[in-house]
Design an enzyme around this catalytic site. Sequence first.
Site, PDB file in Angstrom:
ATOM      1  N   HIS A   1      35.806   4.776  25.079  1.00 47.00           N
ATOM      2  CA  HIS A   1      34.868   5.790  25.583  1.00 47.00           C
ATOM      3  C   HIS A   1      34.756   6.983  24.633  1.00 47.00           C
ATOM      4  CE1 HIS A   1      38.596   7.735  26.714  1.00 47.00           C
ATOM      5  NE2 HIS A   1      37.910   8.850  26.919  1.00 47.00           N
TER       6      HIS A   1
ATOM      7  N   HIS B   1      32.603  11.930  22.639  1.00 45.41           N
ATOM      8  CA  HIS B   1      33.207  11.569  23.930  1.00 45.41           C
ATOM      9  C   HIS B   1      32.081  11.144  24.862  1.00 45.41           C
ATOM     10  CE1 HIS B   1      35.261  11.929  27.767  1.00 45.41           C
ATOM     11  NE2 HIS B   1      36.401  11.972  27.089  1.00 45.41           N
TER      12      HIS B   1
END
Length: 166
Positions: free
Chosen positions: A70, A85
Amino acid sequence: MFKKLFSNKKEAQVVEVAAAITGRLVPLAEVPDEAFAQGMMGPGAAIDPSEGVAVAPFDGVVAHLIDTHHAVIVEHESGLQLLIHIGINTVSMQGSGFKALVKTGDAVKAGQPLIEFDLEAIRAAGHSLISPVIVAEEEAAEKVDCQYGTVKAGATGNYTITLKQT
């Protein structure tokens, strides 16, 4: 005139950052996470994605790919590290909906796809899609300049980072 010729002062290095994701570039204050929104994680901006691919923001090396895919940190030749992110609290998805296209240590070119992600899976899991793109080491940046608005992954012109002189 002679001061300019013989000055030891170096010109500040500015790194042109390509959009990491297609969508809308927004200030960190719009991130629904206090640590990111207040800049505690580092200076930068965020992107509200309209497509599910994160790309390299500049030529560099994948300094760290998070195990759950992620997030990724890409390092520029100057030593600047940028964290991409994807979404907020998406670590709890444990990699579901994310496909890494690179690994730690890979050399990458600006605009090269790094991670594919499923926008609908993130929404269905109840997470915000807003994706911070921040300087991983706050002390590295003198100034971050952003032109907020619509961005296309791999395109430049909206995000620059002036490095601190050493």
